[in-house]
Design a protein around this motif. Sequence first.
Motif, mmCIF file in Angstrom:
data_model
loop_
_atom_site.group_PDB
_atom_site.id
_atom_site.type_symbol
_atom_site.label_atom_id
_atom_site.label_comp_id
_atom_site.label_asym_id
_atom_site.label_seq_id
_atom_site.Cartn_x
_atom_site.Cartn_y
_atom_site.Cartn_z
ATOM 1 N N SER A 87 0.830 -1.202 0.000
ATOM 2 C CA SER A 87 0.000 0.000 0.000
ATOM 3 C C SER A 87 0.866 1.254 0.000
ATOM 4 C CB SER A 87 -0.895 0.008 1.234
ATOM 5 O OG SER A 87 -0.102 0.178 2.407
ATOM 6 N N GLU A 88 0.248 2.393 -0.267
ATOM 7 C CA GLU A 88 0.971 3.662 -0.263
ATOM 8 C C GLU A 88 1.575 3.927 1.114
ATOM 9 O OE1 GLU A 88 -1.686 6.653 -1.607
ATOM 10 O OE2 GLU A 88 -1.813 5.878 -3.657
ATOM 11 N N ARG A 103 2.114 8.473 -3.651
ATOM 12 C CA ARG A 103 0.917 8.511 -4.495
ATOM 13 C C ARG A 103 1.223 9.133 -5.858
ATOM 14 N NH1 ARG A 103 -2.235 11.170 -1.334
ATOM 15 N NH2 ARG A 103 -3.057 9.279 -0.330
ATOM 16 N N ILE A 106 3.085 6.620 -7.968
ATOM 17 C CA ILE A 106 2.202 5.560 -8.464
ATOM 18 C C ILE A 106 1.249 6.098 -9.524
ATOM 19 C CG2 ILE A 106 0.347 3.982 -7.798
ATOM 20 C CD1 ILE A 106 1.801 3.474 -5.207
ATOM 21 N N ASP A 107 0.836 7.367 -9.392
ATOM 22 C CA ASP A 107 -0.002 7.975 -10.426
ATOM 23 C C ASP A 107 0.676 7.892 -11.786
ATOM 24 O OD1 ASP A 107 -2.068 8.628 -8.736
ATOM 25 O OD2 ASP A 107 -1.431 10.712 -8.418
ATOM 26 N N ALA A 110 0.837 4.285 -13.039
ATOM 27 C CA ALA A 110 -0.479 3.865 -13.532
ATOM 28 C C ALA A 110 -0.756 4.471 -14.906
ATOM 29 C CB ALA A 110 -1.563 4.262 -12.539
ATOM 30 N N ARG A 117 -4.656 0.481 -10.623
ATOM 31 C CA ARG A 117 -5.414 0.647 -9.382
ATOM 32 C C ARG A 117 -6.782 -0.009 -9.522
ATOM 33 N NH1 ARG A 117 -2.989 6.124 -8.855
ATOM 34 N NH2 ARG A 117 -1.903 6.204 -6.862
ATOM 35 N N ARG A 118 -7.202 -0.714 -8.453
ATOM 36 C CA ARG A 118 -8.540 -1.297 -8.412
ATOM 37 C C ARG A 118 -9.235 -0.766 -7.182
ATOM 38 N NH1 ARG A 118 -6.992 -7.601 -9.818
ATOM 39 N NH2 ARG A 118 -6.352 -7.241 -11.989
ATOM 40 N N GLN A 119 -10.359 -0.116 -7.398
ATOM 41 C CA GLN A 119 -11.080 0.547 -6.318
ATOM 42 C C GLN A 119 -11.378 -0.418 -5.175
ATOM 43 O OE1 GLN A 119 -11.719 3.838 -6.345
ATOM 44 N NE2 GLN A 119 -12.568 3.729 -4.277
ATOM 45 N N GLY A 122 -6.694 -2.074 -4.013
ATOM 46 C CA GLY A 122 -5.287 -1.717 -3.977
ATOM 47 C C GLY A 122 -4.708 -1.544 -5.365
ATOM 48 N N THR A 123 -3.388 -1.546 -5.443
ATOM 49 C CA THR A 123 -2.673 -1.352 -6.704
ATOM 50 C C THR A 123 -1.970 -2.645 -7.093
ATOM 51 O OG1 THR A 123 -2.325 0.999 -6.190
ATOM 52 C CG2 THR A 123 -0.913 0.021 -7.886
#
Length: 293
Positions: A87-88, A103, A106-107, A110, A117-119, A122-123
């Motif tokens: 996680s972040e 974040r 990771i942005d 992505a 990312r999956r709501q 997680g990532t």
Amino acid sequence: MNSASSNLTNNATAASGAVSPTAGTPATPAATAASTPVASINATTTGVSAPAATASPTFSPLYQQIKALITQSLQSGEWKPGELIPSEVELAGRFKVSQGTVRKAIDELAAENLVMRRQGKGTFVSTHHEARAHFRFLRLVPDEGVPHYPESKFIEVKRVRAPADVARLMDLKSGDAVIFIKRVQYFDGVPTIVEELWLPGLIFKGLTAERLVEYKGPMYGLFETEFGTRMIRASEQIRAVCADAGAAQLLNIDLGTPLLSSERVSFTYGDKPVELRRGLYLTSRHHYQNELS
């Protein structure tokens, strides 16, 4: 495309000099990455003396350095395609930076399709087995109807020595072993694409026509699962041509029919070329689609 290429090249440069900390080990490398310009990290970790005073140091934003460290972990296989990454909050603790910095890193990852990312879940490390990934490198879509993956008929699969032009594009030596693949792809039973592919023989040792025929998923999924090679980005050139005798026979069209010709080099982590693909596209019922952002 140029922007993506530039970003990934910068990532590879930064990652080559960064050391990714692991759980349970001192956080000194990460702390160094978080507070030291990339040029300094390179000099420290490789044992190379700092640049001469006449050279201007290159500074990298903190989130870019964290992005490079995460990319290094992806490249090393610490987190495999389809797996959940920390996680972040966990990554922020690991690298001794703020969650906002992680974040932002990771942005960008992505946006470059390296992670997804999956709501509420997680990532995850992106994989070619995802439904949406099937069409990322397939740009030919029907004029009418829903885009779908074509069926393939393999004409030839053999191990050969790389011609000079192929070796140059794939960063190989002329004469190095490559896997050559020729196939025709069909949409709804209609031959639409003729493709020739070259793959590094060392990486794809053991790839056979039998394996390609029996594998029912996307070819890039096979490369990822069985040969540990994931396509990250591609550089492509497109031009209009007329069908020669060979293409006309395979596509069941008249000699001289207009076709779209593409030459694509696909790259994996570290901006390493791992596939050269040359295709001829019949566009009487399809068109080439590319979304620019």
